[in-house]
Structure formats: structure tokens, C-alpha cells
Design a protein around this motif. Structure first.
Motif, PDB file in Angstrom:
ATOM      1  N   PRO A 134       0.906  -1.388   0.197  1.00 26.62           N
ATOM      2  CA  PRO A 134       0.009   0.052   0.130  1.00 26.62           C
ATOM      3  C   PRO A 134       0.989   1.305   0.056  1.00 26.62           C
ATOM      4  O   PRO A 134       1.744   1.472   0.664  1.00 26.62           O
ATOM      5  N   GLY A 135       0.543   2.103  -0.944  1.00 26.62           N
ATOM      6  CA  GLY A 135       1.223   3.393  -1.137  1.00 26.62           C
ATOM      7  C   GLY A 135       2.859   3.300  -1.708  1.00 26.62           C
ATOM      8  O   GLY A 135       3.431   4.195  -1.835  1.00 26.62           O
ATOM      9  N   GLY A 136       2.978   1.946  -2.233  1.00 27.12           N
ATOM     10  CA  GLY A 136       4.157   1.642  -2.881  1.00 27.12           C
ATOM     11  C   GLY A 136       4.442   1.838  -4.173  1.00 27.12           C
ATOM     12  O   GLY A 136       3.286   2.421  -4.758  1.00 27.12           O
ATOM     13  N   ARG A 137       5.598   2.012  -4.880  1.00 25.17           N
ATOM     14  CA  ARG A 137       5.535   2.314  -6.162  1.00 25.17           C
ATOM     15  C   ARG A 137       6.609   1.461  -6.682  1.00 25.17           C
ATOM     16  O   ARG A 137       7.727   0.751  -6.103  1.00 25.17           O
ATOM     17  N   ARG A 138       6.479   0.933  -8.075  1.00 18.57           N
ATOM     18  CA  ARG A 138       7.637   0.403  -8.850  1.00 18.57           C
ATOM     19  C   ARG A 138       7.925   1.054 -10.225  1.00 18.57           C
ATOM     20  O   ARG A 138       7.001   1.581 -10.972  1.00 18.57           O
ATOM     21  N   GLU A 139       9.325   1.109 -10.342  1.00 14.96           N
ATOM     22  CA  GLU A 139       9.641   1.670 -11.564  1.00 14.96           C
ATOM     23  C   GLU A 139      10.788   0.599 -12.564  1.00 14.96           C
ATOM     24  O   GLU A 139      11.333  -0.039 -12.106  1.00 14.96           O
ATOM     25  N   VAL A 140      10.260   0.644 -13.758  1.00  9.84           N
ATOM     26  CA  VAL A 140      10.865  -0.264 -14.726  1.00  9.84           C
ATOM     27  C   VAL A 140      11.266   0.712 -15.979  1.00  9.84           C
ATOM     28  O   VAL A 140      10.512   1.708 -16.154  1.00  9.84           O
ATOM     29  N   SER A 141      12.231   0.355 -16.844  1.00  9.01           N
ATOM     30  CA  SER A 141      12.395   1.132 -18.032  1.00  9.01           C
ATOM     31  C   SER A 141      12.887   0.290 -19.316  1.00  9.01           C
ATOM     32  O   SER A 141      13.121  -0.806 -18.900  1.00  9.01           O
ATOM     33  N   TYR A 142      12.683   0.900 -20.434  1.00 14.83           N
ATOM     34  CA  TYR A 142      13.332   0.188 -21.481  1.00 14.83           C
ATOM     35  C   TYR A 142      13.784   1.086 -22.526  1.00 14.83           C
ATOM     36  O   TYR A 142      13.544   2.315 -22.347  1.00 14.83           O
ATOM     37  N   ARG A 143      14.406   0.696 -23.646  1.00 14.54           N
ATOM     38  CA  ARG A 143      14.893   1.626 -24.613  1.00 14.54           C
ATOM     39  C   ARG A 143      14.371   1.299 -25.920  1.00 14.54           C
ATOM     40  O   ARG A 143      14.092   0.116 -26.140  1.00 14.54           O
ATOM     41  N   VAL A 144      14.013   2.430 -26.756  1.00 10.44           N
ATOM     42  CA  VAL A 144      13.823   2.486 -28.400  1.00 10.44           C
ATOM     43  C   VAL A 144      14.681   2.934 -29.062  1.00 10.44           C
ATOM     44  O   VAL A 144      15.404   3.870 -28.800  1.00 10.44           O
ATOM     45  N   ARG A 145      14.815   2.340 -30.302  1.00 13.75           N
ATOM     46  CA  ARG A 145      15.569   2.746 -31.448  1.00 13.75           C
ATOM     47  C   ARG A 145      14.994   2.572 -32.660  1.00 13.75           C
ATOM     48  O   ARG A 145      14.253   1.546 -32.835  1.00 13.75           O
ATOM     49  N   SER A 146      15.216   3.271 -33.541  1.00 15.16           N
ATOM     50  CA  SER A 146      15.047   3.336 -35.052  1.00 15.16           C
ATOM     51  C   SER A 146      15.912   3.762 -35.946  1.00 15.16           C
ATOM     52  O   SER A 146      16.488   4.892 -35.568  1.00 15.16           O
ATOM     53  N   ASP A 147      16.172   3.099 -37.186  1.00 17.76           N
ATOM     54  CA  ASP A 147      17.009   3.663 -38.092  1.00 17.76           C
ATOM     55  C   ASP A 147      16.178   4.483 -39.209  1.00 17.76           C
ATOM     56  O   ASP A 147      16.796   4.965 -39.890  1.00 17.76           O
ATOM     57  N   LEU A 148      14.891   4.478 -38.921  1.00 13.46           N
ATOM     58  CA  LEU A 148      13.975   4.930 -39.899  1.00 13.46           C
ATOM     59  C   LEU A 148      13.443   6.258 -39.215  1.00 13.46           C
ATOM     60  O   LEU A 148      12.948   6.321 -38.082  1.00 13.46           O
ATOM     61  N   ARG A 149      13.713   7.648 -40.049  1.00 11.29           N
ATOM     62  CA  ARG A 149      12.917   8.720 -39.342  1.00 11.29           C
ATOM     63  C   ARG A 149      11.403   8.564 -39.282  1.00 11.29           C
ATOM     64  O   ARG A 149      11.030   7.791 -39.940  1.00 11.29           O
ATOM     65  N   GLY A 150      10.816   9.565 -38.516  1.00 15.54           N
ATOM     66  CA  GLY A 150       9.487   9.466 -38.558  1.00 15.54           C
ATOM     67  C   GLY A 150       8.981   9.885 -37.036  1.00 15.54           C
ATOM     68  O   GLY A 150       9.726  10.184 -36.106  1.00 15.54           O
TER      69      GLY A 150
END
Length: 462
Positions: A134-150
Motif C-alpha cells: 500500500p502506497g508503494g511504487r515500482r519503476e521499470v525502463s526500456y529503450r527504443v531505437r529506430s533507423d528510420l525517421r518518423g
């Protein structure tokens, strides 16, 4: 939303539809418990076994209690996303951080996070989070990458909740999403002086506010350290205090980067295509000229300019520079991130836009610079491009030929040979260079700076 700002915090999910829709979240195990409980209750009634009835009620009630608990819990779990940065070059990485907060007074069960990501950015990220207090939090992350513009949307974030017994699974979708802008790759260009170019700030780009004598002088109050030779005695007598002539104000040189986007002028697709090379070259040129202090606009064959055409013919910043130039640079890069092929057959609209700029770009005494990136040019378009030179003090053209890039004539149409097109542009005053596959744009830029007026490079490319 600014870079690094959280999104979707506490965002409401899609309409839940009440407990009835939550009952659809019963897993196979949960449905089996309900069925077993009902069967046990029926048998207890038939056989008159009170103890078996209690067991049946417990088996049937347990999944329903889990449904009620998760139904309340999923509306007390908030999610947010942080994207850093929001704009990256092709091939660069951005980091996405997901955060879940449990605002209820009871712990959660098993949580599974899933963020929707376009396939071009990589696999869809999934995370499993164990019990959140209760009242807690969790944080996770990831990375994104593209060779195509847009421009690529990230989200919405989906949250799947499960009870400790595995009887119920409920899904919540948050409404907020972020957008990752992948701009073209840029190359650092050498500092060369192109034909007809004055520096962004400096000799040839300064003007005095007093051009026609004393009556046109705009004086200001005397400041400590001002040269007494600049005292304007007539204004001093008029205002009763010491007044001096204002110092000369720098006027930014202007430059137009013209990008040919006609579909019939380019062949091929993908990061190594001729069109992508032209877009990347235009982005590198814009970045370099802005760093050199120019007021710059991006113009396409459709006649559209960025920044908009209001005021100074689409040029950014005037003489203020600074933040306004940074905003204009962002607009131009965002435009290049999504620019595609046009259906136009010619460059007449771009010619009219340059001609409409009047003295802003060309004319006697102008320090305007025109840098063009062109695909295949037939006789008519070559002549049109040649006339564009009349409106600029200096002009550089990079010409991409489909026969060179694709290894065959462009759509089997009869075009003048590349050398003939370059010669006609040079005769009109352009510094015209061919852009073959695999050549570094920085080297071509250096060749353009070393080329005398009306000629191309002395090397083997032009």
C-alpha cells in the motif's frame, strides 16, 4: 509535453462497465472454482450434508471475492511514462521509464505491464511486478531505437492485475501516450565560405540605423564608456541630456535550403536510398547554417516553407536569434522527420516561393544563400532551377541521379545526361555537384566551398 515529463499519471482507463465486465476476467481456474462450488452446493442439498454446503459456498465465493477486490484495486493503481529525450536522430536511442503507484490501502497481487510500441522501435516491452505494498511504487525502463525517421506513438500503457490465487485477471488501459520523433541523421560540416556567402554575423551583414543623414538617427541615452565621438549634439540639445548615436546593429544573413521531394525524381526506398540521403543532407545543412548564425528557412518543391511564410518570407528569427532560432530549428527538424514524397511533377511552386521572397533572398546587394537538393531533372526542370539562381547571391546544388543510385535510367524516361545538367546549372551561376552513392556529405560540402563561381568540384564527382 516537454522531454522527461511524466504522462498518463493517474489517467483513467477505458470504461470498466462495472462488476459484470470484471466477472469476464475469471481465469479457467476461477471458473472451475465457481463450478465446483455450485456442484458441491447442489450435492449438499441433495444429500443433506451441511458441511459439504459450507465447502461449496467457500469454493464459489472465493473467486467472486477476488473479482471484487481486483475491481476496486485496478482503479487505485496509477501509471505514468517518462520519455527521454522526445527527439532523437535516426539510429539513436531514447529511454522510456514506466512507473506504477499503488494508492490503495491494500497490497496488489501480481502485475504485468505492457506498453504499446510500433514494431519499428523494437519488441513490445513486458514487465512482471510482484506484490506492491500500500502506497508503494515500482519503476521499470526500456529503450527504443529506430533507423528510420518518423513520428512514433508510445502507448497506451496496459496493466494486467492478478490475484494471489490466479483466479482472476483484469486489464486496465491508460489513455495517455507519448510521441517519439526520429529526425534524420546529421553530419558535422566543415566551416567553409560558399560562393556569394557572407558570414551569418559579420562584415557585409551589418547595417547602420542612420542611412540618410542626421534626420534618420535613432539616438539613445549616454552610457558610461560610450565613445564621445558618437555624441549626437542635436538630440542632446533637444532632450536636455547627453545622447549618442546607436551602434551598428548586426543583420543576420539569410539562407534557403530547398529539398526536392517529387516522387518521380527519386527511386528506391530505405535508409540508404537517394531520397533519404537528400533529407539527411538538408538536415545537416540547416543545422550547420543555424550554428553559423544564419536566418534559415526550409523550402520544398510544393512551395511550403518552414517556419511559416508570415513575416520575413518564412525565415526564422530576424536579428534576434537565440530561443527563436532554436524553436525554428525544432520545427524544421520535425518537418524533415516526416517529410515524404510529393505527387508534384515540377519545381514551379518552389521557384515562385523564391521569387516571392523578393529582396529577402536575392537582388542587388543581397547576401542570401540558396542550397538545393535535387533528384532527376529533365530539360524543363533544369531550366527552372537555373532561373532560381537569379534570386540568390550564392547558390549550391547537389544533384542525385537515379541512373547512378539505382543503376538504371530513371523510370526509363529520357533525361539529359548528368554532366549536361550540371553544366547548364553551372552556366547559370550555380555551384553544382553530383552526389553519388556512398559519398560523405561533409566532403561534398568541402568541395562546394573550394569550387569557384559557376563550377563544380574539380574532383571526380562533378
Amino acid at each position: 509535453m516537454s522531454a522527461g515529463a511524466p504522462s498518463g499519471a493517474g489517467g483513467e482507463g477505458r470504461p470498466a462497465g462495472g462488476l459484470r465486465s470484471s466477472l469476464s476476467g475469471l481465469t479457467t481456474r476461477g471458473r472451475s472454482f465457481v463450478a465446483a462450488g455450485i456442484a458441491a452446493a447442489v450435492c449438499a442439498y441433495v444429500l443433506g450434508q451441511e458441511e459439504l454446503l459450507r465447502v461449496g459456498l467457500l469454493l464459489a465465493a472465493l473467486p467472486l471475492i477476488c473479482v471484487l477486490a481486483l475491481h476496486r484495486t485496478r482503479h487505485r493503481v496509477t501509471g505514468s511514462r517518462r520519455l527521454t529525450p522526445t527527439r532523437v536522430s535516426a539510429g539513436g536511442e531514447a529511454r522510456v521509464q514506466l512507473r506504477m503507484d499503488n494508492t490503495s490501502r491494500v497490497p496488489t497481487g501480481l502485475l504485468m505491464l505492457q506498453d504499446r510500441v510500433p514494431y519499428v522501435l523494437g519488441p513490445r516491452p513486458r514487465f512482471v511486478l510482484d506484490r506492491v505494498e500500500p502506497g508503494g511504487r515500482r519503476e521499470v525502463s526500456y529503450r527504443v531505437r529506430s533507423d528510420l525517421r518518423g513520428r512514433y506513438p508510445l502507448g497506451p500503457l496496459q496493466l494486467r492485475l492478478s490475484d494471489p490465487f490466479g483466479l482472476v485477471e483484469l486489464t486496465r488501459s491508460f489513455s495517455a501516450y507519448d510521441t517519439l520523433t526520429v529526425i534524420p541523421r546529421t553530419e558535422a560540416l566543415p566551416a567553409v565560405r560558399l560562393t556569394g556567402e557572407s558570414s551569418g554575423y559579420g562584415d557585409g551583414s551589418r547595417r547602420s540605423l542612420a542611412l540618410s543623414g542626421d534626420d534618420d538617427v535613432i539616438p539613445r541615452g549616454y552610457r558610461r564608456g560610450d565613445d564621445l565621438r558618437r555624441v549626437h549634439w542635436r538630440s542632446t540639445a533637444r532632450y536636455g541630456e547627453l545622447m549618442v548615436r546607436r551602434e551598428e546593429q548586426p543583420q543576420r544573413s539569410r539562407a534557403t535550403v530547398l529539398l526536392d521531394t517529387r516522387q518521380l525524381a527519386f527511386e528506391g526506398a530505405g535508409p540508404d536510398s537517394a531520397f533519404e540521403w537528400a533529407v539527411s543532407g538538408a538536415a545537416s545543412t540547416l543545422t550547420h547554417l543555424l550554428e553559423q548564425g544564419f536566418s534559415v528557412r526550409l523550402l520544398t518543391d510544393t512551395g511550403d516553407s518552414v517556419p511559416g511564410g508570415e513575416g520575413g518570407g518564412g525565415f526564422n528569427g530576424g536579428s534576434s536569434g537565440g530561443q527563436e532560432s532554436a524553436v525554428a530549428a525544432g520545427l524544421m527538424m520535425d518537418t524533415l522527420a516526416v517529410v515524404g514524397h510529393s505527387d508534384g511533377a515540377g519545381l514551379s511552386r518552389a521557384h515562385d516561393a523564391i521569387r516571392g521572397a523578393g529582396g529577402a533572398l536575392g537582388g542587388a546587394g543581397s547576401d542570401g544563400l540558396l542550397v538545393g537538393f535535387f533528384g532527376d531533372l529533365d530539360d524543363v526542370q533544369t531550366e527552372l532551377v537555373a532561373r532560381m539562381r537569379q534570386r540568390a547571391a550564392g547558390a549550391v546544388a547537389f544533384v542525385l541521379d537515379s541512373e547512378t543510385w539505382a543503376g538504371r535510367p530513371a523510370r526509363e524516361t529520357a533525361l539529359p545526361p548528368l554532366q549536361e545538367r550540371l553544366r547548364r546549372l553551372r552556366d547559370a551561376g550555380w555551384t553544382a555537384l553530383a552526389a553519388p552513392p556512398g559519398v560523405a556529405f561533409g566532403e561534398l560540402w568541402r568541395q562546394a566551398g573550394n569550387a569557384p563561381l559557376g563550377t563544380g568540384t574539380s574532383g571526380g564527382w562533378g
